[in-house]
Design a protein around this motif. Sequence first.
Motif, short mmCIF file in Angstrom:
data_model
loop_
_atom_site.label_atom_id
_atom_site.label_comp_id
_atom_site.label_asym_id
_atom_site.label_seq_id
_atom_site.Cartn_x
_atom_site.Cartn_y
_atom_site.Cartn_z
N THR A 255 0.83 -1.20 0.00
CA THR A 255 0.00 0.00 0.00
C THR A 255 0.87 1.25 0.00
O THR A 255 0.56 2.24 -0.68
CB THR A 255 -0.94 0.00 1.22
OG1 THR A 255 -1.73 -1.19 1.20
CG2 THR A 255 -1.85 1.21 1.19
N GLU A 256 1.96 1.21 0.73
CA GLU A 256 2.88 2.35 0.76
C GLU A 256 3.46 2.62 -0.63
O GLU A 256 3.57 3.77 -1.06
CB GLU A 256 4.01 2.07 1.76
CG GLU A 256 4.94 3.26 1.97
CD GLU A 256 6.00 2.98 3.04
OE1 GLU A 256 7.05 3.64 2.99
OE2 GLU A 256 5.76 2.10 3.89
N GLU B 17 0.80 4.21 -2.85
CA GLU B 17 0.62 5.62 -2.54
C GLU B 17 1.77 6.46 -3.09
O GLU B 17 1.57 7.60 -3.53
CB GLU B 17 0.46 5.81 -1.04
CG GLU B 17 -0.86 5.24 -0.52
CD GLU B 17 -0.99 5.27 0.99
OE1 GLU B 17 0.03 5.54 1.67
OE2 GLU B 17 -2.11 5.02 1.49
N GLU B 18 2.97 5.90 -3.11
CA GLU B 18 4.10 6.60 -3.73
C GLU B 18 3.88 6.78 -5.23
O GLU B 18 4.36 7.74 -5.83
CB GLU B 18 5.39 5.81 -3.49
CG GLU B 18 5.88 5.86 -2.05
CD GLU B 18 7.07 4.93 -1.81
OE1 GLU B 18 7.48 4.24 -2.77
OE2 GLU B 18 7.56 4.89 -0.66
N HIS C 112 -4.31 5.20 -4.03
CA HIS C 112 -4.70 5.00 -2.64
C HIS C 112 -5.14 3.55 -2.44
O HIS C 112 -5.80 2.96 -3.29
CB HIS C 112 -5.84 5.93 -2.24
CG HIS C 112 -5.47 7.37 -2.25
ND1 HIS C 112 -4.62 7.92 -1.32
CD2 HIS C 112 -5.80 8.38 -3.10
CE1 HIS C 112 -4.46 9.21 -1.58
NE2 HIS C 112 -5.15 9.51 -2.66
#
Length: 528
Positions: free
Chosen positions: A256-257, A260-261, A265
């Motif tokens: 997920t990180e 998002e980068e 989302h």
Amino acid sequence: MKRITVNRRETSYFSALANQINDNQNAISKYIQAPFNLENFESQIALKSASYSTAQRSLLHTVLTQQMTPYKNYNKVAQNLELLKDKNTFTITSGHQLNLFGGPLYVIYKIMDAIRLSEKLAEKYPDQNFVPLFWLATEDHDFAEINHLELFHDKISWESQQEGPVGRFSLEGMDGVKTEILAKFENNPDFAEFLDQFYTKGNLAEATTELMMRLFGEYGLIVLDADNSDLKATFSPLMKKELESNFSEKEVLKTTEKLEEDGFHGQAMARPVNLFYIKDQLRERIIPTENGDFEIGEKTISKEDLLKELEAYPARFSPNVVLRPLYQEFILPNLCYLGGGGEMAYWLQFKGMFDQTDVPFPIIKVRNSVQWFDKSTNKKIEKLNLDYKDVFESIHEVKKQYVLDHAEVELDFSALEEKSAALMEELQLLISSLDKGLAAYGKSESTKVQKQVDGVKQKLIRHSKKKNEDAMKQIDGIYKRLFPYNGLQERSENMIPYLGKYGPKEFVGMVYDLIDSEENDLILVIEE
């Protein structure tokens, strides 16, 4: 009936990530196993063949044979059940909640997409067999999401005090719902009789299966209720891994990180333990404590005791939205999962979790979307000289353009805008030539003049709109019909009115002809 398409990206009804998954999976390759195309199924077949055991296949066949026994009268269902024993047979899967009486239109579209993809793969890979499978989300507990339907602008609700996994709910209280629904079809007694035969016996999972099989049985669809103790028992080693190491949350958070980068989302929220505990009408989260125990509702249980219960009663443990895909791919010889754009977006969060197991991540696919233009709406569109693709612009733009195109005095502001721009430029140059320190003042005054000009333009457009009041109402009616709640009709309109209008068998057959698993665009159906 005419079929045309419009690029999804030229509408505002699909997210950027959904569009990426739909038509450019190469750009998100680090989050998936392989991009969706028919050629990539060859390697996916090899990957799944190497990981799916004979014992898993035998158990799945046993469970499905038991669940599908009432529907073996459909020849393709009987054939597909038999084929599932073969090591060269694979599933193409979609799934959904247990919405009353079928749910929104897109449920039909996603099921038919799985059916059509199975057929395409059978043509391309004649040495293998492909079975369309529908996964019932029977272990969901959010009854408020599925206990109602909207029919001809009226909300019909099923009131029940039952709790726990909705698939286990009895049909107590459903008679009142059916009475309200059937009353809507007093002028269509044959269809009312068709509807009346459903939701009469068994639990909600069995009732949903019965309706789906009546609609899709002749196409060979297999429906699975995975709330099964034997299937859960085979998955228990991975549930044990989850209780001991919280492996899913760690991997999902990492992925997920990264998403998002990349500007996207996450859709699904991972928890420290992504399992529920279910028993009778109980469905509670399993929450780890600081001292290594677990909280289940108001009770606390040690890790040792919880693992013993998992071994003895695996059916009491239920994967949540994060672990459910892993459970699905573990128990099925599955190659591809398909669903809506939002649904497929959360699958992108799960690749890392899959990599911590021996379960292959499936090829993922965004289902076809279909927008239905009925005859009445088409007449309005034609009367207003609009194109079918025009309505995917905002309603304000369509109204504005209509006014400009149909003004008694042509409202062509191009010459005015050209002269206005020249005037603003000349005014700023004049002020600056007198004193460069007044440049900001000149720009400010020019902006004021431009706002006055824009105000005159808007007033003329509003005046012209009033003179075209009937056309404006027609446009309002078009958008209300096509985009209920400002979304595509497939998301909010129940399938029942369409099944009633055309006939259940006939409508499903029409959808069969419309769906193309390799279609990336939004499908428009124009009634003639």
